[in-house]
Design a protein around this motif. Structure first.
Motif, PDB file in Angstrom:
ATOM      1  N   GLY A 186      -6.845   2.875   0.146  1.00  0.00           N
ATOM      2  CA  GLY A 186      -7.006   1.465  -0.199  1.00  0.00           C
ATOM      3  C   GLY A 186      -5.786   0.923  -0.955  1.00  0.00           C
ATOM      4  N   LEU A 187      -5.226   1.755  -1.834  1.00  0.00           N
ATOM      5  CA  LEU A 187      -4.049   1.344  -2.608  1.00  0.00           C
ATOM      6  C   LEU A 187      -2.850   1.072  -1.703  1.00  0.00           C
ATOM      7  CD1 LEU A 187      -3.690   3.623  -5.768  1.00  0.00           C
ATOM      8  CD2 LEU A 187      -3.903   1.149  -5.675  1.00  0.00           C
ATOM      9  N   ILE A 188      -2.684   1.926  -0.695  1.00  0.00           N
ATOM     10  CA  ILE A 188      -1.564   1.751   0.243  1.00  0.00           C
ATOM     11  C   ILE A 188      -1.707   0.417   0.978  1.00  0.00           C
ATOM     12  CG2 ILE A 188      -0.530   2.646   2.384  1.00  0.00           C
ATOM     13  CD1 ILE A 188      -1.253   5.495   1.315  1.00  0.00           C
ATOM     14  N   VAL A 189      -2.925   0.130   1.434  1.00  0.00           N
ATOM     15  CA  VAL A 189      -3.157  -1.123   2.161  1.00  0.00           C
ATOM     16  C   VAL A 189      -3.026  -2.326   1.212  1.00  0.00           C
ATOM     17  CG1 VAL A 189      -4.894  -2.445   3.431  1.00  0.00           C
ATOM     18  CG2 VAL A 189      -4.544  -0.029   3.940  1.00  0.00           C
ATOM     19  N   ALA A 190      -3.469  -2.157  -0.031  1.00  0.00           N
ATOM     20  CA  ALA A 190      -3.328  -3.242  -1.014  1.00  0.00           C
ATOM     21  C   ALA A 190      -1.855  -3.558  -1.251  1.00  0.00           C
ATOM     22  CB  ALA A 190      -4.006  -2.847  -2.322  1.00  0.00           C
ATOM     23  N   THR A 191      -1.020  -2.530  -1.209  1.00  0.00           N
ATOM     24  CA  THR A 191       0.422  -2.715  -1.396  1.00  0.00           C
ATOM     25  C   THR A 191       0.999  -3.575  -0.270  1.00  0.00           C
ATOM     26  OG1 THR A 191       0.520  -0.553  -2.448  1.00  0.00           O
ATOM     27  CG2 THR A 191       2.604  -1.471  -1.688  1.00  0.00           C
ATOM     28  N   ILE A 192       0.534  -3.331   0.954  1.00  0.00           N
ATOM     29  CA  ILE A 192       0.970  -4.144   2.104  1.00  0.00           C
ATOM     30  C   ILE A 192       0.468  -5.584   1.923  1.00  0.00           C
ATOM     31  CG2 ILE A 192       0.732  -4.466   4.607  1.00  0.00           C
ATOM     32  CD1 ILE A 192       0.300  -1.335   4.725  1.00  0.00           C
ATOM     33  N   ALA A 193      -0.810  -5.713   1.565  1.00  0.00           N
ATOM     34  CA  ALA A 193      -1.415  -7.046   1.406  1.00  0.00           C
ATOM     35  C   ALA A 193      -0.724  -7.835   0.296  1.00  0.00           C
ATOM     36  CB  ALA A 193      -2.907  -6.904   1.100  1.00  0.00           C
ATOM     37  N   ASN A 194      -0.177  -7.099  -0.683  1.00  0.00           N
ATOM     38  CA  ASN A 194       0.454  -7.752  -1.833  1.00  0.00           C
ATOM     39  C   ASN A 194       1.971  -7.888  -1.644  1.00  0.00           C
ATOM     40  OD1 ASN A 194       0.149  -8.934  -4.424  1.00  0.00           O
ATOM     41  ND2 ASN A 194       0.861  -7.047  -5.408  1.00  0.00           N
ATOM     42  N   GLY A 195       2.422  -7.827  -0.422  1.00  0.00           N
ATOM     43  CA  GLY A 195       3.840  -8.064  -0.140  1.00  0.00           C
ATOM     44  C   GLY A 195       4.767  -6.932  -0.532  1.00  0.00           C
ATOM     45  N   GLY A 196       4.205  -5.737  -0.781  1.00  0.00           N
ATOM     46  CA  GLY A 196       5.047  -4.574  -1.064  1.00  0.00           C
ATOM     47  C   GLY A 196       4.933  -4.039  -2.479  1.00  0.00           C
ATOM     48  N   ALA A 197       4.267  -4.794  -3.362  1.00  0.00           N
ATOM     49  CA  ALA A 197       4.128  -4.350  -4.756  1.00  0.00           C
ATOM     50  C   ALA A 197       2.761  -3.700  -4.969  1.00  0.00           C
ATOM     51  CB  ALA A 197       4.296  -5.526  -5.703  1.00  0.00           C
ATOM     52  N   MET A 198       2.770  -2.453  -5.443  1.00  0.00           N
ATOM     53  CA  MET A 198       1.504  -1.771  -5.734  1.00  0.00           C
ATOM     54  C   MET A 198       1.064  -2.106  -7.148  1.00  0.00           C
ATOM     55  SD  MET A 198       0.519   2.307  -5.706  1.00  0.00           S
ATOM     56  CE  MET A 198       0.512   2.626  -3.944  1.00  0.00           C
ATOM     57  N   MET A 199      -0.187  -2.611  -7.252  1.00  0.00           N
ATOM     58  CA  MET A 199      -0.757  -2.903  -8.565  1.00  0.00           C
ATOM     59  C   MET A 199      -1.535  -1.675  -9.029  1.00  0.00           C
ATOM     60  SD  MET A 199       0.386  -5.924  -8.864  1.00  0.00           S
ATOM     61  CE  MET A 199      -0.381  -6.429 -10.418  1.00  0.00           C
ATOM     62  N   LYS A 200      -1.601  -1.480 -10.350  1.00  0.00           N
ATOM     63  CA  LYS A 200      -2.397  -0.369 -10.880  1.00  0.00           C
ATOM     64  C   LYS A 200      -3.878  -0.697 -10.704  1.00  0.00           C
ATOM     65  CE  LYS A 200       0.951   0.983 -14.385  1.00  0.00           C
ATOM     66  NZ  LYS A 200       1.207   1.211 -15.812  1.00  0.00           N
ATOM     67  N   PRO A 201      -4.651   0.204 -10.091  1.00  0.00           N
ATOM     68  CA  PRO A 201      -6.076  -0.075  -9.910  1.00  0.00           C
ATOM     69  C   PRO A 201      -6.836   0.041 -11.230  1.00  0.00           C
ATOM     70  CG  PRO A 201      -5.566   2.125  -9.124  1.00  0.00           C
ATOM     71  CD  PRO A 201      -4.255   1.515  -9.556  1.00  0.00           C
ATOM     72  N   TYR A 202      -7.775  -0.866 -11.473  1.00  0.00           N
ATOM     73  CA  TYR A 202      -8.598  -0.750 -12.679  1.00  0.00           C
ATOM     74  C   TYR A 202     -10.001  -1.271 -12.415  1.00  0.00           C
ATOM     75  CZ  TYR A 202      -7.532  -5.743 -13.672  1.00  0.00           C
ATOM     76  OH  TYR A 202      -7.401  -7.106 -13.611  1.00  0.00           O
ATOM     77  N   VAL A 203     -10.959  -0.763 -13.180  1.00  0.00           N
ATOM     78  CA  VAL A 203     -12.363  -1.121 -12.949  1.00  0.00           C
ATOM     79  C   VAL A 203     -12.980  -1.931 -14.088  1.00  0.00           C
ATOM     80  CG1 VAL A 203     -12.959   0.740 -11.350  1.00  0.00           C
ATOM     81  CG2 VAL A 203     -13.083   1.153 -13.794  1.00  0.00           C
ATOM     82  N   VAL A 204     -12.400  -1.847 -15.283  1.00  0.00           N
ATOM     83  CA  VAL A 204     -12.966  -2.584 -16.420  1.00  0.00           C
ATOM     84  C   VAL A 204     -12.147  -3.859 -16.626  1.00  0.00           C
ATOM     85  CG1 VAL A 204     -13.491  -2.534 -18.891  1.00  0.00           C
ATOM     86  CG2 VAL A 204     -13.766  -0.467 -17.509  1.00  0.00           C
TER      87      VAL A 204
END
Ligand SMILES: [Zn+2]
Length: 318
Positions: A186-204
């Motif tokens: 999911g993080l890899i795909v989120a990086t594509i969706a976000n134009g190449g920048a990977m955001m740190k995943p968080y739940v709280v």
């Protein structure tokens, strides 16, 4: 997950348990775990394992996203690529088949991806530099920690410059020894969706004290830029084609647009594949990313794509 912030909106792992009654059910859960470990006929329940962050699976064809990126980086003339698929072929002395030995015929790179043509990807793999492929996967956090505080397992990609040629064809289609968690995919795909920048995943999102006053607020944080906006655009257009004309057409014709990739990951002979779908909705300004795996059921198209549709439908209240 929101690709622009890294905020995880929902995480589900089945079978599960009710944390509210953990005191009463704890012994039962542990016993079930032991039973399934000692008895092969019992399904491994592992309700205590959070499969979303700790489950390690072969990525299957979802991995073709990174194989494509590596190919594009090594071959600026990637748009000239063509291959004639006969449904099966031998590459570096390994036989690779397309699903059900389907003959895809003449395919370019985009069609190879949209139709998930294994033999074309195996063909691509024979030209790739194992050393550079390894570097790319390490950059995308295989064999590395993920930028998060919660409990997870590390994904692995074992190919390197010392690997034998025969390891590349299987690896390029997400089989071989590669393993990934749904969170990481999911993080890899989120990086594509976000134009190449990977955001740190968080739940709280925030913490309140007993009077309801916010004492701590978590803010989105960028981890790193892993690809150029141009590369993210190319991958997005390839993933959109999977929905337009490929293996995820069940997600086309909706109020929202989707880009994604299916996978049917084989893990044991004579067992149905793990069904994968990774993707995101609202291509122009991505809203949410989903990463779905259903263990041991069949193809991603048949079993994971319908779940993606349910999640997107619920999000957009269709
Ligand atoms: Zn094919």
């Amino acid at each position: 997950m929101e690709p622009s912030s890294g905020k995880i909106l929902a995480m589900v792992s089945k079978p599960d348990y009710d944390p509210n009654t953990i005191n009463e059910t704890w012994n039962d859960l542990i016993n079930k775990e032991k039973e399934s470990q000692n008895d092969d006929t019992k399904e491994n329940e592992s309700a205590l394992l959070n499969r979303a962050t700790q489950g390690l699976y072969p990525p299957g064809s979802t991995f073709k996203i990174l194989t494509i990126l590596e190919y594009i980086r090594e071959n600026p003339d990637y748009e000239d690529y063509t291959y004639h698929c006969e449904g099966t072929g031998v590459f570096n002395s390994v036989t690779i088949n397309c699903y059900n030995n389907k003959k895809h015929g003449e395919v370019n790179l985009l069609e190879s991806f949209a139709k998930s043509c294994n033999t074309s990807f195996a063909n691509i793999s024979t030209s790739l530099s194992a050393e550079s492929f390894r570097k790319l996967c390490d950059t995308f956090l295989f064999n590395n920690p993920l930028p998060t505080d919660f409990v997870y397992n590390r994904s692995s990609f074992v190919i390197d410059k010392k690997s034998e040629n025969y390891e590349l064809p299987q690896t390029s289609i997400g089989q071989g020894d590669t393993q990934i968690t749904p969170l990481h995919n999911g993080l890899i795909v989120a990086t594509i969706a976000n134009g190449g920048a990977m955001m740190k995943p968080y739940v709280v999102d925030h913490v309140e004290n007993e009077s309801g006053i916010v004492t701590k607020k978590y803010m989105p944080e960028i981890f790193d830029t892993l690809m150029t906006p141009e590369e993210a655009d190319i991958l997005t257009s390839y993933m959109a084609e999977v929905v337009n004309s490929g293996t995820a057409t069940a997600l086309s014709g909706k109020e929202y647009s989707v880009a994604g990739k299916t996978g049917s990951a084989e893990y044991q002979e004579n067992m149905p594949a793990h069904a994968w779908f990774v993707g995101f909705s609202n291509i122009e300004k991505p809203d949410i990313v989903v990463s779905i795996i259903v263990e041991s059921v069949g193809t991603g198209s048949d079993y994971a794509v319908p779940i993606a549709a349910k999640i997107f439908d619920a999000y957009y209240d269709e």
